[in-house]
Design an enzyme around this catalytic site. Sequence first.
Site, PDB file in Angstrom:
ATOM      1  N   HIS A 295      79.698  22.131  26.245  1.00 26.13           N
ATOM      2  CA  HIS A 295      78.562  22.849  26.835  1.00 26.13           C
ATOM      3  C   HIS A 295      77.721  23.543  25.762  1.00 26.13           C
ATOM      4  O   HIS A 295      76.490  23.524  25.811  1.00 26.13           O
ATOM      5  CB  HIS A 295      79.062  23.869  27.858  1.00 26.13           C
ATOM      6  CG  HIS A 295      79.728  23.248  29.043  1.00 26.13           C
ATOM      7  ND1 HIS A 295      79.102  22.323  29.845  1.00 26.13           N
ATOM      8  CD2 HIS A 295      80.974  23.408  29.561  1.00 26.13           C
ATOM      9  CE1 HIS A 295      79.922  21.937  30.801  1.00 26.13           C
ATOM     10  NE2 HIS A 295      81.074  22.572  30.651  1.00 26.13           N
TER      11      HIS A 295
ATOM     12  N   ASP B 273      75.127  21.109  23.989  1.00 21.61           N
ATOM     13  CA  ASP B 273      73.817  20.833  24.602  1.00 21.61           C
ATOM     14  C   ASP B 273      72.942  22.081  24.634  1.00 21.61           C
ATOM     15  O   ASP B 273      71.717  22.003  24.553  1.00 21.61           O
ATOM     16  CB  ASP B 273      73.973  20.187  25.987  1.00 21.61           C
ATOM     17  CG  ASP B 273      74.472  21.107  27.071  1.00 21.61           C
ATOM     18  OD1 ASP B 273      73.753  22.040  27.434  1.00 21.61           O
ATOM     19  OD2 ASP B 273      75.581  20.883  27.588  1.00 21.61           O
ATOM     20  N   GLN B 274      73.563  23.273  24.688  1.00 21.99           N
ATOM     21  CA  GLN B 274      72.776  24.509  24.680  1.00 21.99           C
ATOM     22  C   GLN B 274      72.150  24.789  23.318  1.00 21.99           C
ATOM     23  O   GLN B 274      71.082  25.403  23.228  1.00 21.99           O
ATOM     24  CB  GLN B 274      73.666  25.681  25.102  1.00 21.99           C
ATOM     25  CG  GLN B 274      74.105  25.611  26.561  1.00 21.99           C
ATOM     26  CD  GLN B 274      75.350  26.424  26.842  1.00 21.99           C
ATOM     27  OE1 GLN B 274      75.954  27.015  25.946  1.00 21.99           O
ATOM     28  NE2 GLN B 274      75.772  26.449  28.097  1.00 21.99           N
TER      29      GLN B 274
ATOM     30  N   HIS C  34      73.892  15.391  29.045  1.00 24.85           N
ATOM     31  CA  HIS C  34      73.058  16.575  28.818  1.00 24.85           C
ATOM     32  C   HIS C  34      72.641  16.667  27.354  1.00 24.85           C
ATOM     33  O   HIS C  34      71.489  17.008  27.050  1.00 24.85           O
ATOM     34  CB  HIS C  34      73.818  17.840  29.233  1.00 24.85           C
ATOM     35  CG  HIS C  34      73.841  18.069  30.711  1.00 24.85           C
ATOM     36  ND1 HIS C  34      72.706  18.292  31.452  1.00 24.85           N
ATOM     37  CD2 HIS C  34      74.867  18.104  31.590  1.00 24.85           C
ATOM     38  CE1 HIS C  34      73.024  18.457  32.721  1.00 24.85           C
ATOM     39  NE2 HIS C  34      74.331  18.350  32.836  1.00 24.85           N
TER      40      HIS C  34
END
Length: 344
Positions: free
Chosen positions: A286, A289-290, A312
């Site tokens: 996560h 992709d951030q 993503h």
Amino acid sequence: MMEIPGEYGSGSGTIVRLSTAFSALTGKPIRITDIRAKRPSPGLRHQHLEAVRTLGKICSAKIKGDQVGSREIEFHPGKIKGGTFDVNIETAGSIGLLSYAVLLPAVFGKDDTVLKIRGGSIASLWSPPVPYLENVLLPILSRMGVLSRFTVKKHGFYPVGGSDVEFEINPVKRMNPIVMKDPGKVESINGLSLSSALLKERKVAERQIVGFHRVIRKEKGVDVKPVYVESECPGSVIVLWAETSTWCILAGDHVGERRKPAEVVGREAAFRLQEEIKYGSTVGGHLADQLIPFMALAKGRSEIIAPDLTEHVKTNIWLCEKFLGSKFKTQEEGENFRIVCSGK
């Protein structure tokens, strides 16, 4: 006007939020078509709509098609401005996703931006909990020069929401690149087991920690704290983060669900953390992709090692290259992927 196919890649609300954020940042008007076309309920939902409207507020944008169910919108941005903006989330939509979208353009505003968010949830399925952003993403971004902070006055959970949160974003003149090539060794594991006070008699916060310790034993450097908060409906979340000798932060979290024992919630969060550590990457899936948009906005060469090239990640890279002209290179290395960007 730039055309954005909303069904590209993951085809999720990410396309809507990130495209609109980049539009506000670059001043390029956009039309997004086939919004969430791959989803069972296509078109804009309340949480996407509020993110688009909030981004519109910070740059005085003109928006067409901004209504629930709309499969096409136009976003014509003005100049980014700072200030204080009221945000009302009528549902238990994710505060984390909305805040992340606004953060991207707001860091390049002239003055501080403060969002006063009413409603919404601090922890929802399929979205980053606010405690995760506070303890994982924002500390990493601070190394790039991005300074922002949450003040949670009232916690909201699914399905009611009802949060009261302020999110302050300070402007940055230059964003530093980030290089994370060595995962290092885990030096500490910390966490927050957060539960509504409505569940205190059932000791949900403590039981989530019990489940965590069934996977990761109690020892020096491991500290997960139970916290109870007032809320309009029952709910819980456990967020874990491991800090390494090379300043990497790996994480695992899980949101409490009806009929799922608290011990299972804590155990599943621990498994997620354990998996991120096992991969030997410098960022989790996560976080990868951030970080992609911030790598593209930084001045210079950024590099991270991610456990996978998720849809993503691929979608975010595609949008960065489309809006900013950034150049990304990805290379498979064993079980991981090296992602390099030469920012503008």
